[in-house]
Every structure is written in C-alpha cells, then in structure tokens.
Design a protein around this motif. Structure first.
Motif, PDB file in Angstrom:
ATOM      1  N   PRO A   1       0.914  -1.239   0.017  1.00 43.26           N
ATOM      2  CA  PRO A   1      -0.017  -0.056  -0.122  1.00 43.26           C
ATOM      3  C   PRO A   1       0.801   1.165   0.100  1.00 43.26           C
ATOM      4  O   PRO A   1       2.009   1.346   0.948  1.00 43.26           O
ATOM      5  CB  PRO A   1      -0.904  -0.050   1.238  1.00 43.26           C
ATOM      6  CG  PRO A   1      -0.775  -1.709   1.370  1.00 43.26           C
ATOM      7  CD  PRO A   1       0.534  -2.127   0.931  1.00 43.26           C
TER       8      PRO A   1
ATOM      9  N   THR B   1      -3.656   1.530  -3.156  1.00 40.65           N
ATOM     10  CA  THR B   1      -4.571   0.940  -1.912  1.00 40.65           C
ATOM     11  C   THR B   1      -4.972  -0.479  -2.174  1.00 40.65           C
ATOM     12  O   THR B   1      -4.836  -0.930  -3.350  1.00 40.65           O
ATOM     13  CB  THR B   1      -5.626   1.822  -1.550  1.00 40.65           C
ATOM     14  OG1 THR B   1      -6.721   1.557  -2.351  1.00 40.65           O
ATOM     15  CG2 THR B   1      -5.209   3.204  -1.449  1.00 40.65           C
ATOM     16  N   PRO B   2      -5.132  -1.285  -1.230  1.00 46.40           N
ATOM     17  CA  PRO B   2      -5.634  -2.682  -1.341  1.00 46.40           C
ATOM     18  C   PRO B   2      -6.912  -2.837  -2.210  1.00 46.40           C
ATOM     19  O   PRO B   2      -7.080  -3.837  -3.158  1.00 46.40           O
ATOM     20  CB  PRO B   2      -6.169  -3.055   0.053  1.00 46.40           C
ATOM     21  CG  PRO B   2      -4.956  -2.490   0.911  1.00 46.40           C
ATOM     22  CD  PRO B   2      -4.783  -0.857   0.276  1.00 46.40           C
TER      23      PRO B   2
ATOM     24  N   THR C   1      -6.453  -3.510  -5.932  1.00 42.95           N
ATOM     25  CA  THR C   1      -6.322  -5.039  -6.436  1.00 42.95           C
ATOM     26  C   THR C   1      -7.435  -5.363  -7.389  1.00 42.95           C
ATOM     27  O   THR C   1      -8.486  -5.150  -7.435  1.00 42.95           O
ATOM     28  CB  THR C   1      -6.320  -5.858  -5.398  1.00 42.95           C
ATOM     29  OG1 THR C   1      -5.378  -5.630  -4.230  1.00 42.95           O
ATOM     30  CG2 THR C   1      -6.050  -7.353  -5.628  1.00 42.95           C
TER      31      THR C   1
ATOM     32  N   THR D   1      -1.789  -6.666  -7.312  1.00 44.73           N
ATOM     33  CA  THR D   1      -2.105  -7.061  -5.776  1.00 44.73           C
ATOM     34  C   THR D   1      -1.451  -6.089  -5.077  1.00 44.73           C
ATOM     35  O   THR D   1      -0.181  -5.962  -4.924  1.00 44.73           O
ATOM     36  CB  THR D   1      -1.791  -8.264  -5.589  1.00 44.73           C
ATOM     37  OG1 THR D   1      -2.128  -9.357  -6.328  1.00 44.73           O
ATOM     38  CG2 THR D   1      -2.156  -9.021  -4.053  1.00 44.73           C
TER      39      THR D   1
ATOM     40  N   SER E   1      -0.900  -5.298  -1.267  1.00 49.10           N
ATOM     41  CA  SER E   1      -1.148  -5.830   0.047  1.00 49.10           C
ATOM     42  C   SER E   1       0.178  -5.674   0.736  1.00 49.10           C
ATOM     43  O   SER E   1       1.328  -5.669   0.321  1.00 49.10           O
ATOM     44  CB  SER E   1      -1.397  -7.444  -0.119  1.00 49.10           C
ATOM     45  OG  SER E   1      -1.334  -7.945   1.257  1.00 49.10           O
TER      46      SER E   1
END
Length: 126
Positions: free
Chosen positions: A14, A89-90, A93, A123, A125
C-alpha cells in the motif's frame, strides 16, 4: 497476428506504485482509443482510464476512484499505452486489462472493442 498484451502487474505494498503497459502488435495503437479496466474478485468490471486516439486529440478520462493517482499516456514509438499507478491501496487490487477501439469516443465497460488484452494481475497488500 494482431493483439494487445499487458504487462507490469505484480505485488506492491500500500502506498506504492506500478506502471502497466499495453503493447500492440500488428496494428498502430495511436489510431485507437484505449481503455484500461479492472476487475476484482466478486466485483463488476470497472473503467479505470481512457486515452483517445491521436486523431481524436489524445484526451484522457479517469474513473473517480483513481483520479489524481493514476496517469495514462502513450509512447507511439513503442506502440504502447502506459498506466502509471501511484498511491496504491488494497482497493486497487484486481486484474487489469486494456482494450482498443476505433469506433467509440468513450471507454465504456460494456462496449465492444476491436482488441482486448488478456489482463495482468495487480495485488496491493502488505
């Protein structure tokens, strides 16, 4: 064989950055309006960005969730469209893919495109 190929996906923390590439072979990508789209598991496909063909002025649009963080650009010498993604940011994804059209001015998620890439996984994370 004419095709679009995405690359540049991967795992990033992130706040990090990634640059995706959408490279065309067999046709001139600058003659096409190119959209970037993404789809996360269990969610609908979302429009991320749009860059119009050179003939249509090359203007750009962005989805509300990525405005100010993502930048789409072209390198005509490389027949490639890039998506620079910052402050990830997540929620970013998903599988990102590009698509090219000579017909449409806007990059609608539901439109038919002349070419679509196979997608690249992003992704975000820790």
């Amino acid at each position: 064989q004419s095709q679009l190929v995405e690359s540049g996906g991967g795992l990033v923390q992130p706040g990090g950055s990634l640059t995706l590439s959408c490279t065309a072979s067999g046709f001139t990508l600058d003659s096409y309006t190119v959209g970037w789209f993404r789809q996360a598991p269990g969610k609908e496909r979302e429009g991320v960005s749009c860059i119009r063909s050179g003939e249509r002025g090359g203007s750009t649009d962005y989805g509300d969730s990525v405005k100010g963080r993502f930048t789409v650009s072209r390198d005509n010498a490389k027949n490639t469209v890039y998506l620079q993604m910052n402050h990830l940011t997540p929620e970013d994804t998903g599988v990102y893919h590009c698509a090219a059209t000579q017909t449409w001015y806007y990059c609608s998620v539901s439109a038919n495109y002349d070419y679509r890439g196979q997608g690249t996984q992003v992704t975000v994370s820790s």
